[in-house]
Each structure stands twice: as structure tokens, then as C-alpha cells.
Design a protein around this motif. Structure first.
Motif, PDB file in Angstrom:
ATOM      1  N   THR A 113       0.846  -1.204   0.000  1.00  0.00           N
ATOM      2  CA  THR A 113       0.000   0.000   0.000  1.00  0.00           C
ATOM      3  C   THR A 113       0.883   1.256   0.000  1.00  0.00           C
ATOM      4  O   THR A 113       1.838   1.352   0.760  1.00  0.00           O
ATOM      5  CB  THR A 113      -0.929  -0.038   1.230  1.00  0.00           C
ATOM      6  OG1 THR A 113      -1.790  -1.159   1.085  1.00  0.00           O
ATOM      7  CG2 THR A 113      -1.750   1.231   1.343  1.00  0.00           C
ATOM      8  N   ARG A 150       0.882   8.018   1.680  1.00  0.00           N
ATOM      9  CA  ARG A 150       0.143   9.194   1.212  1.00  0.00           C
ATOM     10  C   ARG A 150       0.372  10.350   2.185  1.00  0.00           C
ATOM     11  O   ARG A 150       0.759  10.143   3.338  1.00  0.00           O
ATOM     12  CB  ARG A 150      -1.353   8.883   1.109  1.00  0.00           C
ATOM     13  CG  ARG A 150      -1.685   7.664   0.240  1.00  0.00           C
ATOM     14  CD  ARG A 150      -3.179   7.578  -0.043  1.00  0.00           C
ATOM     15  NE  ARG A 150      -3.564   6.294  -0.621  1.00  0.00           N
ATOM     16  CZ  ARG A 150      -3.418   5.944  -1.894  1.00  0.00           C
ATOM     17  NH1 ARG A 150      -2.847   6.776  -2.749  1.00  0.00           N
ATOM     18  NH2 ARG A 150      -3.814   4.761  -2.331  1.00  0.00           N
ATOM     19  N   GLU A 151       0.092  11.576   1.715  1.00  0.00           N
ATOM     20  CA  GLU A 151       0.255  12.783   2.543  1.00  0.00           C
ATOM     21  C   GLU A 151      -0.874  12.882   3.563  1.00  0.00           C
ATOM     22  O   GLU A 151      -2.033  12.624   3.230  1.00  0.00           O
ATOM     23  CB  GLU A 151       0.209  14.034   1.657  1.00  0.00           C
ATOM     24  CG  GLU A 151       1.396  14.203   0.742  1.00  0.00           C
ATOM     25  CD  GLU A 151       2.678  14.452   1.518  1.00  0.00           C
ATOM     26  OE1 GLU A 151       2.661  15.269   2.475  1.00  0.00           O
ATOM     27  OE2 GLU A 151       3.696  13.813   1.185  1.00  0.00           O
ATOM     28  N   SER A 179      -4.729  13.954   2.845  1.00  0.00           N
ATOM     29  CA  SER A 179      -5.174  13.535   1.511  1.00  0.00           C
ATOM     30  C   SER A 179      -6.274  12.478   1.635  1.00  0.00           C
ATOM     31  O   SER A 179      -6.581  11.991   2.728  1.00  0.00           O
ATOM     32  CB  SER A 179      -3.984  13.017   0.691  1.00  0.00           C
ATOM     33  OG  SER A 179      -3.507  11.801   1.232  1.00  0.00           O
ATOM     34  N   ILE A 186      -8.127   8.776   0.539  1.00  0.00           N
ATOM     35  CA  ILE A 186      -7.859   7.438   0.012  1.00  0.00           C
ATOM     36  C   ILE A 186      -8.941   7.015  -0.980  1.00  0.00           C
ATOM     37  O   ILE A 186      -8.885   5.926  -1.532  1.00  0.00           O
ATOM     38  CB  ILE A 186      -7.737   6.380   1.138  1.00  0.00           C
ATOM     39  CG1 ILE A 186      -9.016   6.294   1.974  1.00  0.00           C
ATOM     40  CG2 ILE A 186      -6.516   6.656   2.012  1.00  0.00           C
ATOM     41  CD1 ILE A 186      -9.025   5.112   2.960  1.00  0.00           C
ATOM     42  N   GLU A 216      -1.673   2.754   8.809  1.00  0.00           N
ATOM     43  CA  GLU A 216      -2.176   2.224   7.542  1.00  0.00           C
ATOM     44  C   GLU A 216      -3.666   1.940   7.700  1.00  0.00           C
ATOM     45  O   GLU A 216      -4.082   1.353   8.693  1.00  0.00           O
ATOM     46  CB  GLU A 216      -1.424   0.940   7.188  1.00  0.00           C
ATOM     47  CG  GLU A 216      -1.868   0.320   5.892  1.00  0.00           C
ATOM     48  CD  GLU A 216      -0.909  -0.775   5.418  1.00  0.00           C
ATOM     49  OE1 GLU A 216       0.175  -0.933   6.017  1.00  0.00           O
ATOM     50  OE2 GLU A 216      -1.283  -1.474   4.456  1.00  0.00           O
ATOM     51  N   HIS A 221      -5.250   0.185  -5.373  1.00  0.00           N
ATOM     52  CA  HIS A 221      -4.997   0.823  -4.075  1.00  0.00           C
ATOM     53  C   HIS A 221      -6.051   1.846  -3.672  1.00  0.00           C
ATOM     54  O   HIS A 221      -5.800   2.685  -2.803  1.00  0.00           O
ATOM     55  CB  HIS A 221      -3.591   1.443  -4.022  1.00  0.00           C
ATOM     56  CG  HIS A 221      -2.504   0.430  -4.089  1.00  0.00           C
ATOM     57  ND1 HIS A 221      -1.511   0.465  -5.040  1.00  0.00           N
ATOM     58  CD2 HIS A 221      -2.258  -0.670  -3.345  1.00  0.00           C
ATOM     59  CE1 HIS A 221      -0.687  -0.562  -4.865  1.00  0.00           C
ATOM     60  NE2 HIS A 221      -1.129  -1.261  -3.855  1.00  0.00           N
ATOM     61  N   GLY A 226      -4.304   3.334   2.285  1.00  0.00           N
ATOM     62  CA  GLY A 226      -3.162   4.236   2.280  1.00  0.00           C
ATOM     63  C   GLY A 226      -2.376   4.106   3.568  1.00  0.00           C
ATOM     64  O   GLY A 226      -2.896   3.657   4.597  1.00  0.00           O
ATOM     65  N   PHE A 274      -0.077   6.422   6.208  1.00  0.00           N
ATOM     66  CA  PHE A 274       0.171   7.803   6.611  1.00  0.00           C
ATOM     67  C   PHE A 274       1.233   7.813   7.699  1.00  0.00           C
ATOM     68  O   PHE A 274       1.291   6.887   8.507  1.00  0.00           O
ATOM     69  CB  PHE A 274      -1.136   8.443   7.113  1.00  0.00           C
ATOM     70  CG  PHE A 274      -2.176   8.491   6.030  1.00  0.00           C
ATOM     71  CD1 PHE A 274      -2.300   9.616   5.216  1.00  0.00           C
ATOM     72  CD2 PHE A 274      -2.992   7.385   5.789  1.00  0.00           C
ATOM     73  CE1 PHE A 274      -3.233   9.632   4.179  1.00  0.00           C
ATOM     74  CE2 PHE A 274      -3.925   7.406   4.760  1.00  0.00           C
ATOM     75  CZ  PHE A 274      -4.042   8.531   3.940  1.00  0.00           C
ATOM     76  N   LEU A 288      -6.708  12.048   7.270  1.00  0.00           N
ATOM     77  CA  LEU A 288      -7.040  11.623   5.904  1.00  0.00           C
ATOM     78  C   LEU A 288      -8.536  11.747   5.674  1.00  0.00           C
ATOM     79  O   LEU A 288      -9.321  11.860   6.629  1.00  0.00           O
ATOM     80  CB  LEU A 288      -6.623  10.163   5.678  1.00  0.00           C
ATOM     81  CG  LEU A 288      -7.325   9.109   6.542  1.00  0.00           C
ATOM     82  CD1 LEU A 288      -7.638   7.860   5.719  1.00  0.00           C
ATOM     83  CD2 LEU A 288      -6.439   8.745   7.740  1.00  0.00           C
TER      84      LEU A 288
END
Lengths: 303, 303
Positions: B130, B133-134, B137, B139, B171, B191, B195, B197, B207
Motif C-alpha cells: 500500500t 500518502r500525505e 489527503s 484514500i 495504515e 490501491h 493508504g 500515513f 485523511l
């Protein structure tokens, strides 16, 4: 968490400390999730299965990694199973389960009948389409050089009266001296070392077969792997399979074992019973066979 | 044969009537077949497994037909398992076994730590690859029309000191509103709805995701068949999966459950814990999300 020691003292986890919700109370929740339309027998079987599986996990404090290793072993058994082999069955066999359920199903139900021929497991090599052969014929179509041929004969009778049973079918199957049944071995002709015989008016059957030899269960799958992990050998003692069917009688599935075989005391699938040991005797005056075995079979009436 | 009643009174079948050779004495023979090179832990696990499996068979007087139906079910589970699904695991899940071993492995070991975030089962839909990600953001890459979007945020902290844990990975993964994870659904992008993080210096992650919805476990395999036979529904309550990893801390696998979900009290895989219920609150002033969830996670130091 209830400790493993506590749980061992409390069968089925009942009455144990359950304040964390994963002891007996959790198990009850899982069992009681079954709905009202569950069949009574399935409810009985699944309730006991869930209880024993949970008790097992708590008793040994089974970890997720260990459990997942078990899941992968079982999935691999399914993936390896097909029309010619059954690894799920073999996994059960190496922990004695098929012998136990055979005993429960057949022998326990007829225990009080003295003289009844004992049952043993079917195993994975029986075929439904074995041809009928003439009494006195051979089931060996490509007798290996290292084989000893046996003239096997006997009678099928009613265990209570001793009356012979005519028109009973006596089906036999065995591995060759290389340890392989014909469906495992491209070198053997179709239906080699298997045949169905019909008893005559005196209840008699007869055939030529091979003196059985020990062979290993398949070692290339999960059951072989498990045997290795348990530091056990993979051999089955020398045996011949039987399935005997007569109208009005309880059908018999069994095996007979050569009493001289060194694996008799530690069969990898725990199928040997004392009653099923036989001795192959020298046979004179028959150029087709050097050994002889008389094996008589007693059946009980169907209920 | 020892009767089922006698066996229930005699845990592990020990001390029971054993004159026919298939009671406790038979079980001991199978256990004692393990050789001296068996690892101590495998011996412990297999001894208990053999004992419980035999006791189960004796208790319910399991027949060969019933046993073979079980073998075929388990073989079919293996044959249906692949990289995208694990029916062997799912069979265990519907009888509560994965939840139980998760509890034994994680929660029981850390029970005394008050405030520790509780664990729950991993399930079969986690992926090892996986993407990172920022924070802040989303998913969700193809948000369905019937979805409610949630802004989820929280902190990861040391359960003992309350100190924030920076650089922890959080995650998350969840099914879409059609009940499918992206690897089960050709319509979802790779995906989607998953995500990884990383927490910032204050231990914070954030998120956008979907409010989870209940979904059925797969019904086309042995686990679905078994649920049907047990007259049980196939639904999992609405949940989001978490895996939280921080250097020097015990990793956490868990799930959070929408407290409004009607399946909360009867999860088909028994993963719900009271501590893991959450309430999605209305969110104002954010055009990207109508709901909000603050979810903080407390980890214990690794031993």
C-alpha cells in the motif's frame, strides 16, 4: 486472560475466569449464533467442534503466526487434492482421525457381535469402477520380478449362524511392490491389482494376488510435511484392502496386514487391529503361487 | 466404545473405559508416535490438537460420511484460495478462531496496560504494498454517489506516558459502498480506499475516507456454505481496518466499528469489541466531507 493452567483444570473452558470476553463466554456467543433453522445434528456437531477448537487454542495459547501456518497447510492440502489423491483425507489419517471415525461408524455399532470381521479405513485408493473377475483368476497383470504371488481364498458367512453367503461381492485392491497403486503409476495397466469377486453357492471366493509390501504415504504434500515435523516415518505396513457387500448384511470395509511386517506396530495412519493380522503360508504344488492365505469373512445382518 | 456421556464427564478422554482400543489409549498412541526430534512447541500444539480432535469425534460419534463431508469442505476451501482470497482463513473466521488467536497473541499479552488500543483481526484484505500518502489527503479515488465522506484524524501516543509518537505509520484500508475491496473489484483503481500515513512531530495523522458500510463475506465458497448451514447471516458490520507501527512499540492491527451499524452485535466473524466502537460526527465548513471522526491510538512499548 484465563491462564492455560486454569483452562486445563476446567474442561471446555466452562466456569473459568471470563472477564475479558474471550473465554467460555466468547465460545458460547459463537455457538449461540447458530440460527433456529440449523439442523439438530449439524448444531450438535458444530457446537462441539467450535468448543474443542477454542479450547485447543486457549490451552496452547495459539498465536496468529501459528494459526496462519495451519491455515496455509490446510489450503495447500486442498490445492493438491484431485481425483487421484486426497491430501485433506491424508492429513486426517496421520493424526488417526479416519481410523477413529471408521471405528465409531462400523465397529462400535456392531461391537457386541462376537466373531464379526473388524473394519479398517477405506483409504484414498478405492475405485468405484473396478471390474468383476472370475474366482481363481489373478489381479496381477504385470507381476514384478520382486513379487511373491499368493493364492488367497475364503468364505463369506453370516456371523450369527455361520451360514455361507452366496452372491456376496468381495472387492480387493493393493499396491504393487513399488509402493504405488495403479492409478498412481503410469507403468501399471488400468485396474491392475484390483478386482471384484462374487462368492459361489458355498460362500467361497478365490484369487491370485501379491504378497503385500510396505509403502510410504505420499511425502510431497502437507501430510508428508507434517509427518516430518512430528519426526515420524511415512510407512504403511504391508496390507490388502477389502470391501465386502452382501444383500441384507452390513457392508464391510477393511484391510488385512502381514503379521511379519516391521511397521505393524506403528502404521503411519493407525489402521492396524490385532484381529486383522494374517500369516501367509507356503503353498506347494501350484506353479502360479508360492504362498497361500485363507481369509474368511463374517458379516452381520443389516438392522 | 466409551459413551459420549462418559467422555463428557472425563475431560480429554483420560481415565475412560478403553477396552476397545479406540478411546484414550488410542489417542495416547497417536500422540506418542511423535519422535524425539519433534520441536517442543510443535509437540505441545499437536498433542493438544490430536486430543481435542479425537475427543470431538468421540463426543459427537462422528460418522465416516460426516467426516468425509468435512474433508471435502476443507479441500474445496484450499482449491478456492489464491492471492486474492483465503477461504481457509474465512472458515476459521466464521467460527471465531481468528478473533480468538488475535486476542491470545496481542491483547492477552498486554492486558494489564490500561488505555491501550484494543486489537482486532487482520482479515484477508490487507496488502503489503500500500502506498504512502500525505496527511490530509484522500484514500477515495472514485467516491461512489452513495458514499458519505469522513475526515478522520487523531494522534498516536505512548500508552504509559501519553507522549506523541512521531514517524509512526498508520495504515488504513476499507471496502467501498458496494461491499468490495479494490482487489476484489475491477471497477476500482489500484490501491483505492487504502493508504499509509506517517504521523508528524505531534503524533498526528489525518485523511479523508468513506463512512464504512456493512458488507457480506464471500458466499460462493465453503465458508458461505457453512454460514448457510448454521442459519447465520453473512454480514460484517461497517468497519475500517488499521495497522499502526512505531519503532520500539508493539505493532497494532485493529478495526474500528460504526456504532450505528445494525450488525454490531452479530458480526459474522466475531471481531467487534466494545472499545473499538466509534461515532461519526457531523462536520461543518468542509466541502470535502460531511462527517468527522477523531480516533486516537495508544501503543505499548515492545518488550
Amino acid at each position: 486472560m484465563t491462564s492455560a493452567t486454569q483452562l486445563q483444570q476446567q474442561p471446555n473452558g466452562q466456569g473459568g475466569d471470563d472477564d475479558d470476553g474471550m473465554g467460555a463466554e466468547f465460545t458460547r456467543t459463537v455457538v449461540e449464533a447458530m440460527g433456529p433453522a440449523t439442523s439438530p445434528r449439524l448444531r450438535e456437531v458444530m457446537s462441539a467442534l467450535i468448543r474443542h477448537v477454542h479450547d485447543f487454542a486457549r490451552e496452547v495459547q495459539l498465536t496468529t503466526d501459528e494459526w496462519m501456518a495451519g491455515v496455509q497447510l490446510i489450503n495447500a492440502a486442498g490445492q493438491m487434492s484431485n481425483e487421484k489423491r486426497n491430501e485433506g483425507q491424508l492429513l486426517c489419517d496421520v493424526i488417526g482421525l479416519e481410523s477413529l471415525v471408521d471405528h465409531i461408524t462400523f465397529s462400535a455399532a456392531t461391537k457386541s457381535t462376537k466373531g464379526l470381521t473388524a473394519s479398517a479405513i477405506l483409504g484414498p485408493f478405492w475405485r468405484h469402477d473396478t471390474p468383476l473377475r472370475e474366482n481363481g483368476s489373478s489381479i496381477s497383470f504385470d507381476t514384478p520380478a520382486d513379487a511373491q504371488v499368493v493364492f488367497m481364498h475364503g468364505r463369506v458367512a453370516d456371523v450369527a449362524t455361520g451360514a455361507p453367503l452366496a452372491d456376496a461381492t468381495v472387492e480387493v485392491w493393493q499396491a504393487s511392490t513399488n509402493g504405488l497403486y495403479e492409478q498412481q503409476d503410469d507403468e501399471q495397466v488400468e485396474h491392475n491389482l484390483r478386482g471384484v469377486f462374487k462368492t459361489d453357492a458355498q460362500g467361497a471366493y478365490s484369487l491370485y494376488c501379491l504378497r503385500p509390501t510396505p509403502y510410504p504415504v505420499p511425502q510431497d504434500g502437507p501430510a508428508g510435511k507434517l509427518l516430518g515435523l512430528m519426526d515420524r516415518h511415512v510407512f504403511r505396513p504391508a496390507h490388502i484392502h477389502f470391501m465386502v457387500v452382501a444383500d441384507g448384511y452390513r457392508s464391510l470395509v477393511t484391510q488385512i496386514f502381514d503379521e511379519d511386517c516391521k511397521y505393524l506396530a506403528n502404521d503411519s495412519v493407525f489402521a492396524v487391529k490385532d484381529d486383522l493380522r494374517v500369516r501367509f503360508e507356503p503353498r506347494a504344488g501350484d506353479e502360479r503361487a508360492s504362498l497361500e492365505l485363507e481369509y474368511n469373512i463374517n458379516l452381520a445382518k443389516a438392522e
